[in-house]
Design an enzyme around this catalytic site. Structure first.
Site, mmCIF file in Angstrom:
data_model
loop_
_atom_site.group_PDB
_atom_site.id
_atom_site.type_symbol
_atom_site.label_atom_id
_atom_site.label_comp_id
_atom_site.label_asym_id
_atom_site.label_seq_id
_atom_site.Cartn_x
_atom_site.Cartn_y
_atom_site.Cartn_z
ATOM 1 N N LYS A 81 -0.902 5.022 4.557
ATOM 2 C CA LYS A 81 -1.838 4.104 5.222
ATOM 3 C C LYS A 81 -1.442 3.945 6.690
ATOM 4 O O LYS A 81 -0.269 3.748 7.010
ATOM 5 C CB LYS A 81 -1.838 2.740 4.510
ATOM 6 C CG LYS A 81 -2.874 1.780 5.064
ATOM 7 C CD LYS A 81 -3.061 0.588 4.154
ATOM 8 C CE LYS A 81 -3.966 -0.461 4.771
ATOM 9 N NZ LYS A 81 -5.313 0.044 5.080
ATOM 10 N N HIS A 110 0.831 -1.206 0.000
ATOM 11 C CA HIS A 110 0.000 0.000 0.000
ATOM 12 C C HIS A 110 0.864 1.254 0.000
ATOM 13 O O HIS A 110 2.045 1.215 0.343
ATOM 14 C CB HIS A 110 -0.921 0.028 1.220
ATOM 15 C CG HIS A 110 -2.123 -0.850 1.083
ATOM 16 N ND1 HIS A 110 -2.084 -2.207 1.295
ATOM 17 C CD2 HIS A 110 -3.407 -0.558 0.739
ATOM 18 C CE1 HIS A 110 -3.280 -2.724 1.081
ATOM 19 N NE2 HIS A 110 -4.115 -1.745 0.744
HETATM 20 P P1 NAP Z 1 -7.191 9.864 4.444
HETATM 21 O O1 NAP Z 1 -6.769 10.503 3.167
HETATM 22 O O2 NAP Z 1 -6.355 10.033 5.671
HETATM 23 O O3 NAP Z 1 -8.673 10.383 4.725
HETATM 24 C C1 NAP Z 1 -9.332 10.273 5.944
HETATM 25 C C2 NAP Z 1 -10.088 11.589 6.165
HETATM 26 O O4 NAP Z 1 -10.934 11.425 7.302
HETATM 27 C C3 NAP Z 1 -9.135 12.758 6.471
HETATM 28 O O5 NAP Z 1 -9.590 13.915 5.816
HETATM 29 C C4 NAP Z 1 -9.253 12.863 7.983
HETATM 30 O O6 NAP Z 1 -8.997 14.175 8.472
HETATM 31 C C5 NAP Z 1 -10.721 12.526 8.173
HETATM 32 N N1 NAP Z 1 -11.062 12.154 9.542
HETATM 33 C C6 NAP Z 1 -10.281 11.628 10.508
HETATM 34 N N2 NAP Z 1 -10.989 11.452 11.636
HETATM 35 C C7 NAP Z 1 -12.251 11.864 11.373
HETATM 36 C C8 NAP Z 1 -13.449 11.945 12.128
HETATM 37 N N3 NAP Z 1 -13.483 11.543 13.409
HETATM 38 N N4 NAP Z 1 -14.557 12.442 11.552
HETATM 39 C C9 NAP Z 1 -14.543 12.836 10.267
HETATM 40 N N5 NAP Z 1 -13.450 12.795 9.489
HETATM 41 C C10 NAP Z 1 -12.315 12.319 10.037
HETATM 42 O O7 NAP Z 1 -7.372 8.296 4.251
HETATM 43 P P2 NAP Z 1 -7.850 7.497 2.932
HETATM 44 O O8 NAP Z 1 -6.670 7.079 2.134
HETATM 45 O O9 NAP Z 1 -8.967 8.236 2.274
HETATM 46 O O10 NAP Z 1 -8.405 6.167 3.612
HETATM 47 C C11 NAP Z 1 -9.456 6.208 4.573
HETATM 48 C C12 NAP Z 1 -9.702 4.818 5.118
HETATM 49 O O11 NAP Z 1 -10.266 4.007 4.094
HETATM 50 C C13 NAP Z 1 -8.441 4.066 5.605
HETATM 51 O O12 NAP Z 1 -8.763 3.306 6.748
HETATM 52 C C14 NAP Z 1 -8.125 3.129 4.437
HETATM 53 O O13 NAP Z 1 -7.445 1.965 4.842
HETATM 54 C C15 NAP Z 1 -9.530 2.807 3.985
HETATM 55 N N6 NAP Z 1 -9.677 2.321 2.607
HETATM 56 C C16 NAP Z 1 -10.581 1.344 2.418
HETATM 57 C C17 NAP Z 1 -10.829 0.885 1.143
HETATM 58 C C18 NAP Z 1 -11.882 -0.167 0.955
HETATM 59 O O14 NAP Z 1 -12.117 -0.615 -0.187
HETATM 60 N N7 NAP Z 1 -12.556 -0.595 2.009
HETATM 61 C C19 NAP Z 1 -10.143 1.414 0.052
HETATM 62 C C20 NAP Z 1 -9.220 2.426 0.271
HETATM 63 C C21 NAP Z 1 -8.995 2.891 1.568
HETATM 64 P P3 NAP Z 1 -7.479 14.529 8.992
HETATM 65 O O15 NAP Z 1 -6.564 14.222 7.852
HETATM 66 O O16 NAP Z 1 -7.567 15.972 9.347
HETATM 67 O O17 NAP Z 1 -7.244 13.626 10.173
#
Ligand code: NAP
Length: 263
Positions: A156, A152
């Site tokens: 992550k 990844h």
């Molecule tokens: P990211 O870019 O860090 O996005 C997460 C967002 O959520 C950031 O803007 C963060 O703000 C915000 N956040 C954090 N705590 C929060 C809260 N309590 N309430 C509301 N918003 C909040 O991460 P990403 O790459 O998009 O990935 C997000 C998650 O999805 C990860 O766990 C990843 O492993 C997962 N994922 C899953 C799949 C799937 O198919 N299931 C695919 C891809 C990714 P800050 O940056 O200010 O903290």
């Protein structure tokens, strides 16, 4: 129209999800939430249609916007409370955020039943990844020695990936538990043989340039078989996320895994 709120709107996944929801004729984007608020959804998703302002208070947004579904792509330490909050407000969560423990999933199941509100969690929303897991489970019946390498991007937060964990769990359902490698093997550096799930070794790679990838390698006498899935863009997750939004309200309690929604 199914009313949707996107939690984690500023994130890498959140932005792609906003765009996908806005473009889907069966879904209506009614809210967007993140730690930092203020910007409009059009600005961050690049899709100016039906732009709405990003808010910071999830409970307030759930009460005021009355969505049917909350999509959550936030962070491992935030997702559990987000899901509980949505369920308490009778809004169905569609959860992509990984890192939920089995104990947390059990509480989510109980809360879902208590509030009679279904919840859907998928460690991986890409159809190819789901097929990789199903095929791996089949192969493991005949080639039970297997190791998983997941790769990844380096932003992550959790390791191993939810996909690697679920793949290992699915394989463990069909093979006898056993240790792999030489019985007397010695790790000369900590964790060099990877994590150990029921004898299945899991290795996590974190590097810039990757999105989400996984290899499942089976070894047999004089042969190996490798199944590999690559998500080369976050668009790969969108059909699964949109399908889950449309189906979640017809489910009961907690459902885990996109395979449960396929015909
Ligand atoms: P990211 O870019 O860090 O996005 C997460 C967002 O959520 C950031 O803007 C963060 O703000 C915000 N956040 C954090 N705590 C929060 C809260 N309590 N309430 C509301 N918003 C909040 O991460 P990403 O790459 O998009 O990935 C997000 C998650 O999805 C990860 O766990 C990843 O492993 C997962 N994922 C899953 C799949 C799937 O198919 N299931 C695919 C891809 C990714 P800050 O940056 O200010 O903290």
């Amino acid at each position: 129209m199914i009313k949707v709120i996107v939690n984690g709107a500023y994130g890498r996944m959140g932005r792609t999800v906003l765009n996908a929801v806005i473009n889907d004729p069966e879904l209506e984007l009614v809210g967007a939430v993140d730690v930092i608020g203020g910007a409009d959804s059009g600005e961050i998703s690049g899709n100016k249609k039906n732009a709405i302002v990003v808010e910071t208070d999830l409970t307030k947004a759930l009460i005021e916007k009355k969505p049917d579904v909350m999509i959550d792509f936030t962070q491992p330490q935030a997702v559990f409370q987000n899901v509980i909050t949505a369920l308490e407000n009778k809004v169905s969560p569609v959860v992509g955020t990984t890192g939920l423990s089995d104990a947390e999933k059990e509480i989510i199941r109980e809360t879902s039943e208590k509030f009679d509100t279904p919840v859907f969690i998928a460690p991986n929303f890409a159809i190819g990844a789901v097929l990789m897991m199903l095929v791996s489970k089949q192969i493991a019946k005949y080639m039970p020695d297997v190791e998983i390498i997941e790769l990844h991007h380096d932003k992550k937060l959790d390791a191993p990936s939810g996909t690697a964990e679920l793949t290992a769990k699915m394989i463990a359902e069909v093979r006898e538990s056993h240790q792999q490698g030489h019985p007397n093997e010695v790790e000369k550096m900590d964790h060099v043989r990877g994590a150990n799930y029921d004898g299945i070794r899991i290795h996590s790679v974190r590097l810039p340039g990757y999105v989400a990838h996984q290899e499942v390698i089976f070894g047999g006498l004089g042969q190996t078989l490798t199944i590999r899935h690559d998500s080369t863009g976050r668009d790969s997750f969108m059909p699964g996320v949109l399908l889950a939004c449309k189906k979640v309200r017809s489910l009961k309690g907690l459902t885990v895994g996109l395979d449960k929604l396929l015909d």
